[in-house]
Design an enzyme around this catalytic site. Structure first.
Site, PDB file in Angstrom:
ATOM      1  N   LYS A  52       0.828  -1.896   0.323  1.00  0.00           N
ATOM      2  CA  LYS A  52      -0.274   0.225  -0.026  1.00  0.00           C
ATOM      3  C   LYS A  52       1.146   1.608   0.165  1.00  0.00           C
ATOM      4  CE  LYS A  52      -3.695  -2.203   2.410  1.00  0.00           C
ATOM      5  NZ  LYS A  52      -4.604  -2.540   3.533  1.00  0.00           N
ATOM      6  N   GLN A  96      -4.509  -1.528   9.759  1.00  0.00           N
ATOM      7  CA  GLN A  96      -4.666  -2.790   9.259  1.00  0.00           C
ATOM      8  C   GLN A  96      -4.739  -3.933   9.618  1.00  0.00           C
ATOM      9  OE1 GLN A  96      -3.638  -3.350   6.317  1.00  0.00           O
ATOM     10  NE2 GLN A  96      -3.618  -5.369   6.071  1.00  0.00           N
ATOM     11  N   ASP A 119     -11.401   3.105   4.008  1.00  0.00           N
ATOM     12  CA  ASP A 119     -11.761   1.496   4.335  1.00  0.00           C
ATOM     13  C   ASP A 119     -12.910   1.059   4.221  1.00  0.00           C
ATOM     14  OD1 ASP A 119      -9.375  -0.876   4.159  1.00  0.00           O
ATOM     15  OD2 ASP A 119      -8.518  -0.574   5.513  1.00  0.00           O
TER      16      ASP A 119
END
Ligand code: NAD
Length: 286
Positions: A52, A96, A119
């Protein structure tokens, strides 16, 4: 069989993000910023975060990774999220997953400012997504929807089986498919006769984390298979949840692993982050 090339499509998306970054910078001086929180030493998580970060660098985003030890306290992560919520250089915040067991993940996800929730895991965005309103969509199912669009795969009226019902893939995938007017069945590890469901499916999306679970005898001729799974075998080889070799003879469309859904997830994260930056710019110029 048509291979659904997520790598090529993600590269195309990156090109549009690069132009978006340039346009935003020229017009306002703003550079989109992404903050990533990485807790512990899980090698797969570290690898995803590194991918990422590299993608952010390629498209010209500012990005920062907050690396924390696995015994970090809940309060310390919460403080970092609050700091990022208030940091004007940060447009998107990504935690994450998975997090260590002593951490309350739900509480952390709810703490992320919804306008920075790239997200799409905050209940505000989840609710808006389910109601088919504009929202940050979770990157993986969003990427799968983008693939359907790219390859002209019609969803309305199709029987779609989603295998896996996690909050990050299966459930949002099902919501997006329902909104696209597909007839959706969601299976999980307790489903009694998985094969009976998959044999009736025009499209199967599998996200379970069980290597090569979906075999050719479980799908009908000409089915479309989207393999979200990423599993590393003891040999080091990466495989999906679908048995590519047997399925490629039977289905009409298939995603490879690697090079299918994985790169799309990163592409859609970039898309969500530039969307967040543009929304910020809009708010600031009001
Ligand atoms: P998870 O462990 O949170 O959920 C797995 C789901 O699969 C559960 O609903 C479980 O009931 C179901 N399941 C497990 N075994 C099953 C079986 N035998 N039959 C039917 N259902 C079964 O997993 P997740 O986070 O949703 O991830 C699933 C997979 O997708 C993993 O391989 C993960 O690495 C991968 N993944 C890939 C991407 C990407 O970008 N390509 C993103 C996220 C997750």
């Amino acid at each position: 069989m048509q291979l659904l090339d997520g790598k090529a499509l993600a590269a195309k998306i990156e090109t549009t993000v690069v132009s978006g970054v340039k346009e935003l910078k020229d017009k306002t001086g703003l550079v989109p910023g992404l903050a990533v929180i990485l807790v512990g030493q899980d090698p797969a998580s570290a690898e995803y975060v590194s991918m990422k970060k590299k993608a952010c660098d390629r498209v010209g985003f500012y990005s920062v990774t907050h690396e924390m030890p696995s015994d970090i306290s809940q309060a310390a992560i919460e403080n970092t999220i609050k700091m990022m919520n208030n940091n004007p250089n940060i447009d998107g915040i990504l935690i994450q997953l998975p997090l260590p067991k002593h951490i309350d993940t739900t509480k952390l996800l709810e703490l992320v400012e919804p306008s920075k929730d790239v997200d799409g895991f905050h209940p505000y965005n989840v609710g808006r997504m389910v109601s088919n309103l504009d929202a940050f969509l979770p990157a993986t199912p969003f990427g799968v929807m983008r693939m359907f669009q790219e390859y002209g795969i019609e969803l309305s009226g199709k029987n779609v089986v989603v295998i896996g019902s996690s909050d990050i893939v299966g459930k949002p995938m099902a919501s997006l498919l329902i909104n696209a007017k597909a007839t959706v069945t969601v299976c999980n590890s307790r489903t009694k006769d998985l094969k009976a469901h998959t044999l009736a499916a025009d499209i199967v999306v599998i996200a379970v984390g069980v290597p090569l679970l979906l075999k050719a005898d479980m799908v009908k001729d000409g089915a479309i298979i989207i393999d979200v799974g990423i599993n590393r075998l003891d040999t080091g080889k990466l495989v999906g949840d679908a048995d590519f070799e047997s399925l490629k003879e039977k289905c009409s469309h298939l995603t490879p692993v690697p090079g299918g859904v994985g790169p799309m997830t990163i592409g859609m994260l970039l898309k969500n982050t530039i969307k967040a930056a543009k929304l910020r710019e809009k708010r600031e110029t009001k």
